[in-house]
Structure formats: C-alpha cells, structure tokens
Design an enzyme around this catalytic site. Structure first.
Site, PDB file in Angstrom:
ATOM      1  N   LYS A   1       0.860  -1.186   0.000  1.00 17.69           N
ATOM      2  CA  LYS A   1       0.000   0.000   0.000  1.00 17.69           C
ATOM      3  C   LYS A   1       0.887   1.223   0.000  1.00 17.69           C
ATOM      4  O   LYS A   1       2.008   1.183   0.518  1.00 17.69           O
ATOM      5  CB  LYS A   1      -0.874   0.009   1.258  1.00 17.69           C
TER       6      LYS A   1
HETATM    7  N1  GLU Z   1      -7.071  -0.079  -3.170  1.00 18.22           N
HETATM    8  C1  GLU Z   1      -7.851  -1.254  -3.407  1.00 18.22           C
HETATM    9  C2  GLU Z   1      -7.905  -2.138  -2.178  1.00 18.22           C
HETATM   10  O1  GLU Z   1      -7.742  -1.690  -1.073  1.00 18.22           O
HETATM   11  C3  GLU Z   1      -7.449  -1.973  -4.665  1.00 18.22           C
HETATM   12  C4  GLU Z   1      -6.023  -2.412  -4.745  1.00 18.22           C
HETATM   13  C5  GLU Z   1      -5.617  -2.897  -6.112  1.00 18.22           C
HETATM   14  O2  GLU Z   1      -6.427  -2.922  -7.018  1.00 18.22           O
HETATM   15  O3  GLU Z   1      -4.446  -3.252  -6.233  1.00 18.22           O
HETATM   16  O4  GLU Z   1      -8.171  -3.309  -2.255  1.00 18.22           O
END
Ligand code: GLU
Length: 419
Positions: free
Chosen positions: A105
């Site tokens: 993240k």
């Molecule tokens: N930000 C989204 C999540 O928390 C998607 C992450 C992604 O598509 O890599 O799952």
C-alpha cells in the site's frame, strides 16, 4: 480519526487467528512486519510559484505469492501506521481470493481537493519518479485507493514509461492497474469494488435465505466504492434509507434514489443538501435501523460507540478496516454479522489482477466477461469462508484470515526460508 492504531488492530486480528490455527511460528514472525518500508520526500512547485515538500509512502508487506500489489491513497491523514496496516490487509486479501499477488500500500499525506488538477498531476509524477525502481510491473503494482483514480494511474504509468528503456516501454503498461480503458485499463475496474461488495452480499443472502428485494440499507461514503455498491443493491430492489459522508447524513425512510444521489455527489462533492432532505449528524446515521450497512469510507468508523447505536443485521465492509476490535465485540453481542473487508472489498484487486493479465497478454475482455469472472472468484471465496466458519466455529473475518494464512503458510513450507 484515531487511525494511528490501525496497524495494532490488524495485528490483533492476525495474532488471534494465528493462535487459533496454530500458524507456523516463523511464518507468523515474518508476516507481522512488512518486508520494505519506503518513505520519500519530494518537492513540487505549486501554481503560485512556491515549493512544497510532500511525504510519500510505499509499504511492501509480502511478495510470497507474487508481486507486491495495492493502492495509493491521497489523504491528509495518511501515516506510516495506516499504510503498514493496509499493506498487510492486501496480503491477506490477495491470498484469500487466490491471486498470484502479494500485498502493498502507498500514499501521500495531502488532500488533493485543496490543490489544482495540474498540481495533483505534478505530485503524482514526482512521487512516481521518487519511487523509481521500487515499483515495476513484475515487482510492485500500484492501483487507485481513496483520493486517487484512473487519472492518477495513467499519470503514474506515463511517468514510469518515460523513465524506462525504450525496449521495455510497452511491456510496462501493467506498472499500475485501474487505468482508463483507452490507456490499457480494463472494463469493469471502476465499478469492481462496489459491485464486488454487492456480489458478496448476494452470496450471504443465499446462505441466510434473505430476500434482498425486501431489505433496507445504509452507506457511509458515497464515492467510488459506496456509490457503485448503492446502485448495485438498488438493482436488487433493496431500499437505501441513510447515507453519511464528510458533509453530513441524509435519511429518507421512503428510499433514496441511488443513481440520482451519485450524480448529485459528483456535482456537489457530498450528500449534504440532496433534494429537500435535512442534513443530520453522524450519530443519526449509525442509529438508523437497516438490514445492511455498508461502510465505504475511512477506517475505524465503527468503534464501540457507533456499534452501540447500531441495529443492523449485516455490515458489509466496503472500506478497509472500518470496524475496530471493540466495535466488533459489541456487534457480535447483537448478532450482527460482518462480511469482512478482505472478502467484501476484494473485487477491486481481483479486477486489477484481470487488468494486469490482459496487459501481459495484450488482450481485451468485455465487461460481461470481467464481471462473470469476478463473480466466480468472489463466490468461491465466500463459500470457502463459510466452510471455514463451520470447521473452526468462528465468524467470517476469522475464517477469511484462516483461509488466507493457510495458503501463505503452505507456500512458505514448500519453498522454505532463504538461506
Ligand atoms: N485499493 C484497493 C484495495 O484496497 C485496490 C487495490 C488494487 O487494485 O491493487 O483493495
């Protein structure tokens, strides 16, 4: 908003589950911290000519099952503790839904709403450049999250491609997912997280023999996740009766038009002032009785205080980490079920994976194909969680963690730990 403690909360869930399933102690030790914590500072010249220094993060939690994967968040409350927690949740999520991807993240501590479009683009490009080779289509693949969207992703992609060797340029399209369809994105990605929440609710309704057309629901956060979930549940004939966001709460027992509200929020930036509805306070949202509540905003929204106010049969977590452990305890006493974030909002990363695969193969799948494949993956994950709840006599969050950690544990056992 108290999100300093998110990592502690996620670890608490993780440790409880490790005890319950007797997870291999070395796997437990490894997964309890991220592999890499990258923090960068970079300057950007604003429209008025002055310079501002921004702080960006990329936390790479695990690449055991595949390249690091996870969103990039733009929000003024972004901090290390939060990004670490969210990265760990991505590892658990990807493993649970059986993707060949790890967890990561990232984020930048700033509020994009307070900057011009040009300034936000510059921030995105400088951040991408600062991350350099810490990201890559076979190494770490960012995606949208709160405060970012397809526009952000295409700027990241363009910046990365311009820094690549010419012969690598077109192999690099998969550096990010969630791109606009015209620039290598996939059909169905924008709606995936929200519709995925509702696909999980559909399975839950089958399991509990609930007729969704007779249910009422409420949503916190009417952005990308909340609005798509709102529309998808409306299509089942369910009635939206309360919505809360950073501008306030609206309640209408006669039912709120989920489509019209989406257009309104796009234009006005929030739900306050919609039609002739009075704007009410946050507690009114939580005390409005509904069958299904979808938190689709920030983490740590349902603490014991909110949980005590709630009279809800199911909480479907569109957001990451919306329920604190204490909030969850109160909900359990009330027999409220929770579809946990790592399952309920996994639709986003699943379709991100589909985008990445299409980029690798130079393929194009239509929306029906994407949604069909998404539904299949989510329903399989849901029923495997249900099975696990029976085997371990536990709730769905615990079951989801167990299923996910079993896969990671087995992979570690087979591969061994280097050296
Ligand atoms: N930000 C989204 C999540 O928390 C998607 C992450 C992604 O598509 O890599 O799952």
């Amino acid at each position: 908003m108290g999100n300093q403690r998110l990592f502690e909360y996620v670890l608490q869930n993780f440790n409880n589950v490790c005890d319950m399933m007797d997870l291999d102690s070395s796997v437990r030790t490894i997964l309890s911290q991220p592999k890499n914590e990258i923090i960068v500072h970079f300057p950007v010249q604003l429209d008025d000519g002055t310079y501002e220094l921004f702080k960006g993060y990329r936390i790479q939690h695990s690449n055991m099952l595949g390249p690091y994967k996870g969103g990039i968040r733009y929000h003024e409350d972004v901090r290390l503790d939060e990004v670490k927690a969210l990265a760990m949740l991505m590892t658990i999520k990807c493993s649970l839904v059986n993707l060949p991807l790890g967890g990561a993240k990232g984020g930048i501590k700033f509020s994009p709403r307070k900057y011009s479009e040009e300034e936000v683009d510059k921030v995105t490009r400088r951040f991408t450049a600062a991350l350099g080779n810490n990201i890559g289509p076979a190494h770490d693949i960012p995606a949208p999250d709160m405060g970012t969207n397809a526009q952000t992703m295409v700027k990241m992609m363009d910046t990365y491609m311009n820094m690549c060797n010419p012969d690598q340029k077109h192999n690099s399209r998969g550096i990010v997912t969630g791109k606009p369809v015209d620039c290598g994105g996939t059909e169905g990605r924008a709606s995936a997280t929200g519709t995925g929440v509702v696909m999980c609710i559909e399975e839950w309704a089958k399991h509990r023999r609930v007729d969704l057309s007779k249910t009422t629901y409420s949503i916190q956060g009417y952005g990308n996740v909340g609005s798509w979930a709102g529309v998808a549940l409306h299509n089942h004939g369910a009635k939206l009766v309360a919505v809360n966001d950073h501008t306030g709460t609206i309640v209408d027992e006669r039912g709120i038009d989920s489509h019209a509200l989406r257009d309104y929020v796009k234009e006005h930036g929030g739900v306050a002032g919609y039609r002739d509805l009075e704007t009410q306070d946050r507690n009114t949202f939580f005390s409005t009785k509904v069958d299904i509540m979808i938190p689709a905003a920030l983490e740590n929204q349902i603490t014991e205080i909110e949980a005590k106010l709630m009279d809800v049969r199911l909480v479907a977590e569109g957001a990451n980490g919306p329920t604190t452990p204490k909030g969850e305890k109160v909900l359990k006493k009330k027999d409220t079920e929770i579809l946990p974030d790592v399952l309920a909002n996994a639709g986003g990363v699943i379709v991100s994976y589909f985008e990445w695969v299409q980029n690798k193969r130079s393929e194009y799948w239509d929306e029906d194909e994407v949604n069909h494949k998404l539904k299949k993956k989510l329903s399989k994950a849901f029923w495997s969680c249900v099975e696990m709840t029976q085997d371990y006599d536990c709730d769905i969050r615990t079951a989801a963690y167990i299923g996910s950690l079993k896969r990671l544990e087995s992979s570690y056992k087979l591969r061994g730990i280097f050296p």
